[in-house]
Design a protein around this motif. Sequence first.
Motif, short mmCIF file in Angstrom:
data_model
loop_
_atom_site.label_atom_id
_atom_site.label_comp_id
_atom_site.label_asym_id
_atom_site.label_seq_id
_atom_site.Cartn_x
_atom_site.Cartn_y
_atom_site.Cartn_z
N GLN A 1 5.03 14.48 -10.92
CA GLN A 1 5.79 14.77 -12.13
C GLN A 1 4.90 15.28 -13.26
N LYS A 2 3.70 14.72 -13.35
CA LYS A 2 2.76 15.16 -14.38
C LYS A 2 2.30 16.59 -14.12
N PHE A 3 2.00 16.86 -12.86
CA PHE A 3 1.56 18.21 -12.47
C PHE A 3 2.69 19.22 -12.73
N LYS A 4 3.93 18.81 -12.41
CA LYS A 4 5.08 19.69 -12.60
C LYS A 4 5.29 19.99 -14.09
N GLN A 5 5.10 18.96 -14.92
CA GLN A 5 5.24 19.15 -16.36
C GLN A 5 4.16 20.09 -16.90
N GLU A 6 2.94 19.97 -16.37
CA GLU A 6 1.86 20.87 -16.80
C GLU A 6 2.17 22.32 -16.42
N ARG B 1 9.06 29.04 -9.70
CA ARG B 1 9.15 27.91 -8.75
C ARG B 1 7.79 27.21 -8.68
N ASP B 2 7.80 26.07 -8.09
CA ASP B 2 6.57 25.28 -8.01
C ASP B 2 5.48 26.04 -7.26
N SER B 3 4.25 25.85 -7.70
CA SER B 3 3.13 26.51 -7.04
C SER B 3 2.92 25.94 -5.63
N ASP B 4 2.19 26.68 -4.83
CA ASP B 4 1.91 26.23 -3.45
C ASP B 4 1.14 24.90 -3.45
N LEU B 5 0.26 24.75 -4.44
CA LEU B 5 -0.51 23.50 -4.54
C LEU B 5 0.40 22.32 -4.81
N LEU B 6 1.41 22.51 -5.67
CA LEU B 6 2.35 21.44 -5.97
C LEU B 6 3.21 21.12 -4.76
N ILE C 1 0.84 -1.21 0.00
CA ILE C 1 0.00 0.00 0.00
C ILE C 1 0.87 1.25 0.00
N VAL C 2 1.88 1.26 0.86
CA VAL C 2 2.78 2.43 0.92
C VAL C 2 3.50 2.62 -0.41
N SER C 3 3.96 1.53 -1.01
CA SER C 3 4.67 1.62 -2.30
C SER C 3 3.76 2.18 -3.39
N LEU C 4 2.52 1.72 -3.43
CA LEU C 4 1.56 2.23 -4.42
C LEU C 4 1.26 3.70 -4.20
N ILE C 5 1.11 4.09 -2.94
CA ILE C 5 0.84 5.49 -2.63
C ILE C 5 2.01 6.37 -3.09
N LEU C 6 3.23 5.95 -2.77
CA LEU C 6 4.41 6.75 -3.14
C LEU C 6 4.58 6.81 -4.66
N TRP C 7 4.36 5.68 -5.32
CA TRP C 7 4.52 5.66 -6.78
C TRP C 7 3.47 6.52 -7.48
N ASN C 8 2.22 6.37 -7.08
CA ASN C 8 1.15 7.18 -7.69
C ASN C 8 1.34 8.66 -7.42
N THR C 9 1.76 8.99 -6.21
CA THR C 9 1.99 10.40 -5.87
C THR C 9 3.15 10.96 -6.68
N TYR C 10 4.22 10.17 -6.80
CA TYR C 10 5.37 10.62 -7.59
C TYR C 10 4.97 10.85 -9.05
N TYR D 1 3.55 16.69 0.53
CA TYR D 1 3.23 16.19 1.88
C TYR D 1 2.07 15.20 1.86
N TYR D 2 1.44 15.06 0.72
CA TYR D 2 0.27 14.18 0.62
C TYR D 2 0.60 12.72 0.96
N PRO D 3 1.69 12.15 0.39
CA PRO D 3 2.01 10.75 0.75
C PRO D 3 2.33 10.57 2.23
N LEU D 4 2.96 11.59 2.84
CA LEU D 4 3.27 11.50 4.27
C LEU D 4 2.00 11.41 5.09
N ALA D 5 1.00 12.21 4.69
CA ALA D 5 -0.29 12.19 5.40
C ALA D 5 -0.97 10.83 5.24
N LEU D 6 -0.93 10.28 4.02
CA LEU D 6 -1.54 8.98 3.77
C LEU D 6 -0.83 7.87 4.55
#
Length: 383
Positions: free
Chosen positions: A34-39, A133-138, A21-30, A143-148
């Motif tokens: 990256q997709k959000f950063k590219q956008e 620089r990255d937006s505040d939302l990004l 579960i942790v691995s899936l969370i980290l991978w999906n978040t990563y 911190y989202y995976p840490l919370a999960l």
Amino acid sequence: MNIFNQPLLFKRISIVVSFVIVSLILWNTYTFFQKFKQEERIKMEILAEAQKELSTADLNSNIALSDKIITTNNSIPMILVDDKDEIIYANNLDSIKSLNPEYLQEQLAIMKKENKPIEISYDGKNKQYIYYRDSDLLKKLTYYPLALILILVLFLSVIYLFYSSNKAAETNKLWTGMAKETAHQIGTPLSSLLGWIAILKAEKVDETYIDEIEKDVHRLNTIANRFSKIGSIPELKKRDVVLITKQAFDYLKFRSSTQISFSFTSSDKEIQTLINEELFGWVIENIIKNAIDAMLGKGEVSLKIESSEKKVRILISDTGKGMPKKLFKQIFKPGYTTKKRGWGLGLSLSKRIVEDYHKGKIFVQKSEIGKGTTFEIILDKIS
């Protein structure tokens, strides 16, 4: 097969599932990060094109779209500089702090580290660069995976505590049932022994022998009563704790090796407290027996009772082998023992009797390897 009845298997499955579960969370978040950063990068490249068109437009050009692209950027902090690295303007930064040139330079340094600049070239001349620089939302997304993970840990902790409490409850029921059954089994031969004592008295057997047999029968009856009280709330009565402690102390004193010296002292002749005689006497006996075992049948056992305005302190010391500090709490856990024989229940039961039933405290006050150990019991004093 019920995995909840297989502790080791349950733990292994829990660890594997948690890891997956942790691995899936980290991978999906990563991946999402990256997709959000590219956008955001694409948005800034479009903004750079809009900035270029706006700067090169003549009076007849339609700049509505370019202007809208620039003005609608209200989330990504950016700074536009010229080819000499002079700041032209900044956007989406603190409006008050931006009045300070040092603040803008600090933000520019941060942006240079975070993302590559986007170049705006006007026919190969008068180049400008957009740093961002990255937006505040990004940033919040990092911190989202840490919370999960924290939520997952809390969830697994609740499951583990629930499982452990169920196991502890089952264990307590087992010990309680065994204790009550032991008391019941002892009761049958006790009744028979009382009958035989009556016969011996009628046959005018030497009274000395009968007295000793009666003492042992009384002792067995006391043991049976102690076991029968395990698992139920015992009745506490106002009693003299000095007298009760002295009786338990003397019982072992007269039945121990002559190579062990016993000393008993009390600050008061009589101290009243709410107590259950049989169970508290059991506590004193358990501690003294442990002291005797620790001294290997030779040494000194001392018991001292101290009284204050509201508390009674009972200190039991020996000159045995002592113990390291890391064992001060562990010795009270069920099943812990250093003896070849025994189930390690004496001190565990003592702790339960003192703290759960009498609302007092029992602990190792001090211990030194090769010099001995001191146990302390604290009870509430009543007038």
